[in-house]
Design an enzyme around this catalytic site. Structure first.
Site, mmCIF file in Angstrom:
data_model
loop_
_atom_site.group_PDB
_atom_site.id
_atom_site.type_symbol
_atom_site.label_atom_id
_atom_site.label_comp_id
_atom_site.label_asym_id
_atom_site.label_seq_id
_atom_site.Cartn_x
_atom_site.Cartn_y
_atom_site.Cartn_z
ATOM 1 N NE ARG A 7 -18.329 -23.436 -33.939
ATOM 2 C CZ ARG A 7 -17.523 -24.153 -33.170
ATOM 3 N NH1 ARG A 7 -16.263 -23.794 -33.036
ATOM 4 N NH2 ARG A 7 -17.976 -25.193 -32.535
ATOM 5 C CG HIS A 57 -21.068 -16.331 -41.515
ATOM 6 N ND1 HIS A 57 -21.948 -17.384 -41.621
ATOM 7 C CD2 HIS A 57 -20.045 -16.606 -42.355
ATOM 8 C CE1 HIS A 57 -21.452 -18.270 -42.481
ATOM 9 N NE2 HIS A 57 -20.310 -17.807 -42.945
ATOM 10 N N PRO A 86 -12.486 -16.368 -27.819
ATOM 11 C CG PRO A 86 -13.816 -14.571 -28.473
ATOM 12 C CD PRO A 86 -13.639 -16.033 -28.653
ATOM 13 C CD GLU A 87 -8.466 -18.014 -23.265
ATOM 14 O OE1 GLU A 87 -7.806 -17.728 -22.261
ATOM 15 O OE2 GLU A 87 -8.261 -19.042 -23.932
#
Ligand SMILES: [Zn+2]
Length: 274
Positions: A117, A98, A2-3
């Site tokens: 992750r 998660h 994500p930016e």
């Protein structure tokens, strides 16, 4: 990863709510659950659990790619990194596999930090500058003028790709929006920042702000990461489009490595000066 536009999308979603998920503004944190301690950057687990409970959410802001959730006494800072996302949902929903950290509110909702992750990080601090103080200016900030950008470019001898990705020089740019910005400004990603003319700096500044704003309008892009809500990937001109034809000149888009990152550009529209 994500930016700025994707993180800004999360900020708005937390602040304003979306269908089925209310705003978190004004909610009180009853308690927190840390399901994977590695997600907690600061403080230690026991202090975190002790300090966060009872605090109210008083605001949600963004600095670069960081989300800042203002609480009554402290600030919760969230960096989503590779695959992080935030979920506001009823506490009765089954917990995701998660989920790493959960904030249970005093009503029927919770905020969950979902992170396949495991690269995302969360800080709880009374001094947000200790986490985000090193970041460069916000590219969409009102005080970030074209003149200021030109000066910044000329204070460094860096390839533009490196320059734009360096969070201490400018906050929030990542691989996608950097490549799109350079394409729009017709500048080669390996061009040295200090060689830009005033007009080129201004065009780069304008292109960056346009690309970021368009990204935000489309709720970010849904490639490379978990967030599925964005549409901006449909409007990309070069990123991930190796071999496709440039919309301006029909030259095939090329991929090179700069800053250890895949970099997409048009070899004919974005030439290095002789
Ligand atoms: Zn071209």
């Amino acid at each position: 990863m994500p930016e700025l536009p994707e993180v800004e999308t999360f900020r708005r979603f937390l602040l304003q709510g979306v269908s089925g998920s209310p705003s978190i503004l004004g909610k009180q944190i009853e308690n927190a659950e840390v399901l994977w301690e590695g997600s907690l950057a600061f403080p230690a687990l026991e202090q975190f659990l002790d300090q966060i409970q009872g605090q109210f959410v008083t605001g949600v802001s963004r600095r670069g790619k960081n989300l800042l959730v203002s609480l009554s006494d402290q600030t919760l800072i969230i960096h989503l990194r590779m695959s992080g996302e935030l979920v506001v949902e009823k506490k009765t929903n089954p917990k995701g596999k998660h989920y790493r950290i959960i904030l249970n509110f005093s009503d029927q909702y919770r905020l969950a930090f979902n992170n396949i992750r495991k690269f995302g990080r969360i800080w709880l601090t009374a001094d947000p500058d200790s986490v985000v103080g090193h970041l460069g200016p916000e590219p969409l900030g009102e005080d970030f003028t074209a003149q200021r950008f030109h000066k910044l470019l000329h204070n460094h001898n860096r390839q533009l790709k490196y320059f734009l990705l360096d969070q201490t020089l400018i906050a929030g740019m990542g691989n996608i929006y950097t490549d799109e910005t350079l394409y729009r400004a017709r500048l080669h990603p390996a061009r040295i920042s200090s060689t830009l003319s005033v007009a080129e700096s201004k065009l780069l500044w304008k292109s960056m702000r346009e690309v970021l704003k368009e990204g935000i309008q489309n709720h970010g892009s849904s490639i490379d990461w978990m967030y599925k809500g964005g549409d901006y990937q449909k409007y990309l001109s070069v990123y991930n489009l190796e071999g496709k034809l440039c919309q301006r000149c029909n030259t095939p888009i090329e991929r090179i490595k700069i800053a250890q990152r895949s970099t997409y550009y048009c070899p004919s529209c974005q030439m290095l000066p002789e």
